[in-house]
Design an enzyme around this catalytic site. Structure first.
Site, PDB file in Angstrom:
ATOM      1  N   LYS A  78      -3.494 -93.095 -14.969  1.00 16.25           N
ATOM      2  CA  LYS A  78      -3.120 -93.509 -13.811  1.00 16.25           C
ATOM      3  C   LYS A  78      -1.802 -93.903 -14.029  1.00 16.25           C
ATOM      4  O   LYS A  78      -0.954 -93.806 -12.989  1.00 16.25           O
ATOM      5  CB  LYS A  78      -3.843 -94.679 -13.545  1.00 16.25           C
ATOM      6  CG  LYS A  78      -5.520 -94.234 -13.099  1.00 16.25           C
ATOM      7  CD  LYS A  78      -6.189 -95.346 -12.466  1.00 16.25           C
ATOM      8  CE  LYS A  78      -7.579 -95.060 -12.444  1.00 16.25           C
ATOM      9  NZ  LYS A  78      -8.351 -96.562 -12.117  1.00 16.25           N
TER      10      LYS A  78
ATOM     11  N   GLU B 162      -5.575 -93.116  -4.646  1.00 16.67           N
ATOM     12  CA  GLU B 162      -6.403 -92.034  -3.860  1.00 16.67           C
ATOM     13  C   GLU B 162      -7.074 -92.605  -2.528  1.00 16.67           C
ATOM     14  O   GLU B 162      -6.626 -91.964  -1.361  1.00 16.67           O
ATOM     15  CB  GLU B 162      -7.576 -91.327  -4.643  1.00 16.67           C
ATOM     16  CG  GLU B 162      -6.890 -90.569  -5.774  1.00 16.67           C
ATOM     17  CD  GLU B 162      -7.032 -91.315  -7.086  1.00 16.67           C
ATOM     18  OE1 GLU B 162      -6.646 -92.325  -7.043  1.00 16.67           O
ATOM     19  OE2 GLU B 162      -7.068 -90.670  -8.073  1.00 16.67           O
TER      20      GLU B 162
ATOM     21  N   HIS C 140     -29.338 -68.957 -12.138  1.00 16.91           N
ATOM     22  CA  HIS C 140     -28.311 -67.641 -11.921  1.00 16.91           C
ATOM     23  C   HIS C 140     -27.143 -67.988 -12.314  1.00 16.91           C
ATOM     24  O   HIS C 140     -26.142 -67.272 -11.793  1.00 16.91           O
ATOM     25  CB  HIS C 140     -28.456 -67.468 -10.557  1.00 16.91           C
ATOM     26  CG  HIS C 140     -29.651 -67.021  -9.835  1.00 16.91           C
ATOM     27  ND1 HIS C 140     -30.500 -65.749 -10.014  1.00 16.91           N
ATOM     28  CD2 HIS C 140     -30.896 -67.654  -9.635  1.00 16.91           C
ATOM     29  CE1 HIS C 140     -31.559 -65.704  -9.664  1.00 16.91           C
ATOM     30  NE2 HIS C 140     -31.940 -66.718  -9.306  1.00 16.91           N
TER      31      HIS C 140
ATOM     32  N   LYS D  74     -13.460-101.220  -4.880  1.00 22.20           N
ATOM     33  CA  LYS D  74     -13.967-102.620  -5.502  1.00 22.20           C
ATOM     34  C   LYS D  74     -12.305-103.489  -5.808  1.00 22.20           C
ATOM     35  O   LYS D  74     -12.279-104.640  -5.519  1.00 22.20           O
ATOM     36  CB  LYS D  74     -14.583-102.478  -6.829  1.00 22.20           C
ATOM     37  CG  LYS D  74     -14.806-103.629  -7.686  1.00 22.20           C
ATOM     38  CD  LYS D  74     -15.670-103.109  -8.551  1.00 22.20           C
ATOM     39  CE  LYS D  74     -15.271-104.228  -9.827  1.00 22.20           C
ATOM     40  NZ  LYS D  74     -16.270-103.786 -10.915  1.00 22.20           N
TER      41      LYS D  74
ATOM     42  N   GLY E 222     -18.309-100.464 -10.833  1.00 13.87           N
ATOM     43  CA  GLY E 222     -18.110 -99.300  -9.733  1.00 13.87           C
ATOM     44  C   GLY E 222     -19.071 -98.180  -9.953  1.00 13.87           C
ATOM     45  O   GLY E 222     -19.958 -98.096  -8.887  1.00 13.87           O
ATOM     46  N   ARG E 223     -19.473 -97.646 -10.950  1.00 11.40           N
ATOM     47  CA  ARG E 223     -20.429 -96.566 -11.155  1.00 11.40           C
ATOM     48  C   ARG E 223     -21.889 -96.929 -10.973  1.00 11.40           C
ATOM     49  O   ARG E 223     -22.890 -96.526 -10.999  1.00 11.40           O
ATOM     50  CB  ARG E 223     -20.136 -95.781 -12.519  1.00 11.40           C
ATOM     51  CG  ARG E 223     -20.333 -96.745 -13.530  1.00 11.40           C
ATOM     52  CD  ARG E 223     -19.888 -95.752 -14.911  1.00 11.40           C
ATOM     53  NE  ARG E 223     -19.560 -96.726 -16.005  1.00 11.40           N
ATOM     54  CZ  ARG E 223     -18.529 -97.636 -16.431  1.00 11.40           C
ATOM     55  NH1 ARG E 223     -17.399 -97.476 -15.345  1.00 11.40           N
ATOM     56  NH2 ARG E 223     -18.280 -98.176 -17.333  1.00 11.40           N
TER      57      ARG E 223
ATOM     58  N   GLU F 101     -18.646 -92.267 -18.198  1.00 19.69           N
ATOM     59  CA  GLU F 101     -17.626 -93.484 -18.127  1.00 19.69           C
ATOM     60  C   GLU F 101     -18.063 -94.637 -18.924  1.00 19.69           C
ATOM     61  O   GLU F 101     -17.324 -95.340 -19.190  1.00 19.69           O
ATOM     62  CB  GLU F 101     -17.407 -93.628 -16.876  1.00 19.69           C
ATOM     63  CG  GLU F 101     -16.294 -94.487 -16.360  1.00 19.69           C
ATOM     64  CD  GLU F 101     -15.501 -94.632 -15.022  1.00 19.69           C
ATOM     65  OE1 GLU F 101     -14.481 -93.828 -14.569  1.00 19.69           O
ATOM     66  OE2 GLU F 101     -16.253 -95.218 -14.146  1.00 19.69           O
TER      67      GLU F 101
HETATM   68  O1  F6P Z   1     -10.751 -94.478 -12.267  1.00 18.12           O
HETATM   69  C1  F6P Z   1     -11.863 -94.990 -12.381  1.00 18.12           C
HETATM   70  C2  F6P Z   1     -12.466 -96.124 -11.613  1.00 18.12           C
HETATM   71  O2  F6P Z   1     -12.119 -97.284 -12.068  1.00 18.12           O
HETATM   72  C3  F6P Z   1     -13.915 -95.896 -11.588  1.00 18.12           C
HETATM   73  O3  F6P Z   1     -14.672 -96.876 -12.533  1.00 18.12           O
HETATM   74  C4  F6P Z   1     -14.561 -96.693 -10.073  1.00 18.12           C
HETATM   75  O4  F6P Z   1     -15.544 -96.339  -9.865  1.00 18.12           O
HETATM   76  C5  F6P Z   1     -13.142 -95.970  -9.320  1.00 18.12           C
HETATM   77  O5  F6P Z   1     -11.983 -96.050 -10.232  1.00 18.12           O
HETATM   78  C6  F6P Z   1     -12.947 -96.579  -8.090  1.00 18.12           C
HETATM   79  O6  F6P Z   1     -12.213 -97.877  -8.065  1.00 18.12           O
HETATM   80  P1  F6P Z   1     -12.252 -98.835  -6.882  1.00 18.12           P
HETATM   81  O7  F6P Z   1     -13.749 -99.003  -6.359  1.00 18.12           O
HETATM   82  O8  F6P Z   1     -11.693 -99.984  -7.673  1.00 18.12           O
HETATM   83  O9  F6P Z   1     -11.244 -97.833  -5.778  1.00 18.12           O
END
Ligand code: F6P
Length: 527
Positions: free
Chosen positions: A499, A215, A384, A209, A266-267, A353
């Protein structure tokens, strides 16, 4: 509409008094109660709360709390486009992705519902063309696999949903493309998938987003490098899903790009192109639309003011009862369905979150507990593993079971007079009963205290509609709980500090970051 802290409500005192009167689950839980205490949750799902520490008095007090806190009015305000994400000054519009429940939301002259519908139609058409072979990676070739690159909300929900539908699609005769996910910046994640996937037939979907997530951007370059080394044109193997304002937007280096906006957290983004592109590619756009219909049905049910007719609201209120009045700090999510193996991981992000907050929506510290620690595993695997603690440990952990009458594949074997699906259900019934009623034994080691509360979300079979309703049920539960705790469930400032420090140490590798403790850990790890 008033936003007030939970401990400033009149209902709070009443609930505290009730919590002092111990409810005995062992006498409360009767066969009649098991039959009676179910409410539809959408998509053929029902929520059963028979095995919760909730009697008529508690229900009445929770109903009062719901009214006093104007929970349904707050939900309606959110649907209408009121700024509910106070920290970031944003509307919260993920419900609108699945259908409209209130008036049009117009922002700066733009009809947001229309924008979402247009993007849905665009990625559905794109997916249909890929699946029919109208869009190909090279002449004579077809895409046979899709792989999402994203993290957090751009990974967990979509991954859980894709896994949940794999078996269903296979037996329903749906043509499926293999769906994979790369999320971790650990190079072993991308490297493993790059070595397993047929690169010349794979379409990667870059999902971010913000378009700035370390990452995801690193993994994009990792994969582009692999594609180039294999003599492939990355532009033929990569599509993007991002917000219109992100640095990734309008990049001609992608086969196509699909958009959503800052009003989708995002979530909460699985119902947008974040989940929609990969699900439509993997199983068909019709399947994704069925999923949206199930979510929409659950969203509609969540408007019901009577708490015993509103599964998400009741689940939320019971969760608050357990968290704030019975002082239980955990919740376990236990799906008796292998298809939901990653669903607890999605709910960890969704819940923690969203409601892992210590200040209210105005930034003032709250004087009560907020979101619980959420964890889980599919049953019977969990049995288990950590169920020992759940049955006999010193903490009482409220449990959320999920189960289905039928398996997805219908492929089964009878052993010792019963099929595997029947065994799975027998275990589920047994666990609910064992947790609630326990077992007397003179030997303390073999004694089960019981009185451990659980709820059950159940349905006939896990289908796209059911899955949509399941996802929306939890989103709405978390939303209602956020209203009750008076926190902003739609930002996540708590993820920022780590971060920033990671960037700081990466930038200053030779000279040190200027933060001695950070540098000391850096040296320990060979940075
Ligand atoms: O680090 C948390 C976060 O901001 C989440 O809320 C989000 O889902 C995720 O990183 C990924 O963000 P993006 O879609 O902007 O890469």
């Amino acid at each position: 509409m008033k936003f007030i802290d939970l401990d400033k409500t009149v209902s709070y005192t009443g609930l505290l008094e009730l919590a002092g009167k111990k409810i005995d689950l062992k006498t409360l839980l009767t066969p009649e109660r098991v039959e009676k205490c179910s409410v539809p949750a959408g998509g053929g799902l029902a929520y059963n709360w028979a095995a919760k520490w909730v009697d008529e008095n508690v229900l009445e007090a929770l109903e009062k709390l719901s009214g006093e806190m104007e929970l349904i009015a707050k939900y309606r305000a959110l649907l209408s486009g009121e700024v509910m994400n106070t920290g970031e000054g944003r509307m919260v519009l993920h419900h609108l992705l699945r259908g409209q429940l209130e008036k049009d939301v117009i922002h700066q002259g733009k009809n947001i519902g229309e924008f979402y519908r247009k993007e849905l139609a665009r990625f559905a058409a794109f997916a249909d063309k890929v699946r029919s072979g109208e869009i190909v990676p090279a002449p004579g070739k077809r895409y046979t696999a899709v792989c999402q690159i994203g993290i957090g909300g751009s990974d967990l929900g979509p991954r859980a949903l894709a896994l949940a539908l794999e078996n269903w699609a296979a037996v329903e005769g749906k043509k499926t493309l293999r769906a994979e996910f790369i999320s971790n910046v650990d190079p072993d994640d991308a490297s493993r998938l790059a070595s397993l996937l047929p690169l010349s037939e794979t379409l990667f979907i870059l999902v971010s987003k913000s378009g700035t997530t370390q990452e995801t951007l690193t993994n994009e370059l990792f994969i582009k490098d692999k594609l180039a080394r294999a003599g492939l044109d990355p532009a033929k193997h990569m599509a993007a899903v991002t917000s219109e304002t992100s640095p990734l937007a309008n990049n001609p280096g992608y086969l196509d790009s699909f958009y959503f906006d800052d009003f989708i957290g995002g979530r909460y983004s699985s119902s947008s192109g974040v989940g929609g592109v990969i699900l439509s590619l993997a199983f068909g756009s019709d399947v994704f639309k069925e999923f949206l219909a199930g979510a929409h049905e659950a969203d509609k049910l969540a408007l019901e003011p009577s708490i015993v007719k509103n599964a998400a609201l009741l689940d939320a209120l019971i969760g608050v009862w357990e968290r704030n009045f019975l002082n239980l700090p955990y919740t376990a999510i236990l799906p008796y369905s292998q298809a939901l193996s990653r669903f607890p991981a999605h709910l960890q992000q969704l819940d923690m979150e969203s409601n892992g907050k210590r200040v209210n929506r105005d930034g003032k510290p709250v004087a009560y507990s907020t979101g619980p620690v959420v964890f889980g595993e599919p049953g019977t695997n969990g049995q288990h593993s950590f169920y020992q603690l759940l049955h006999q440990g010193t903490d009482c952990v409220p449990l959320q079971f999920v189960g289905f009458l039928e398996s997805q594949r219908g492929d089964d074997i009878s052993v010792d007079g019963s099929g595997s699906q029947t065994k799975l259900k027998a275990n589920l019934a047994a666990q609910i009963t064992a947790f609630a009623l326990g077992k007397e034994d003179a030997n303390g080691n073999k004694h089960f205290p019981g009185g451990r509360p659980s709820s059950l979300l159940y349905g006939k079979r896990l289908t796209p509609q059911t899955l949509g309703a399941l996802l929306a049920h939890f989103e709405n539960k978390v939303m209602f709980q956020g209203f009750i705790w008076n926190v902003n469930s739609f930002d996540q400032e708590g993820v920022q500090l780590g971060k920033v420090l990671a960037r700081k140490i990466l930038k200053k590798q030779s000279s040190g970051s200027g933060d001695p403790v950070l540098d000391a850990y850096g040296s320990l790890l060979g940075i």
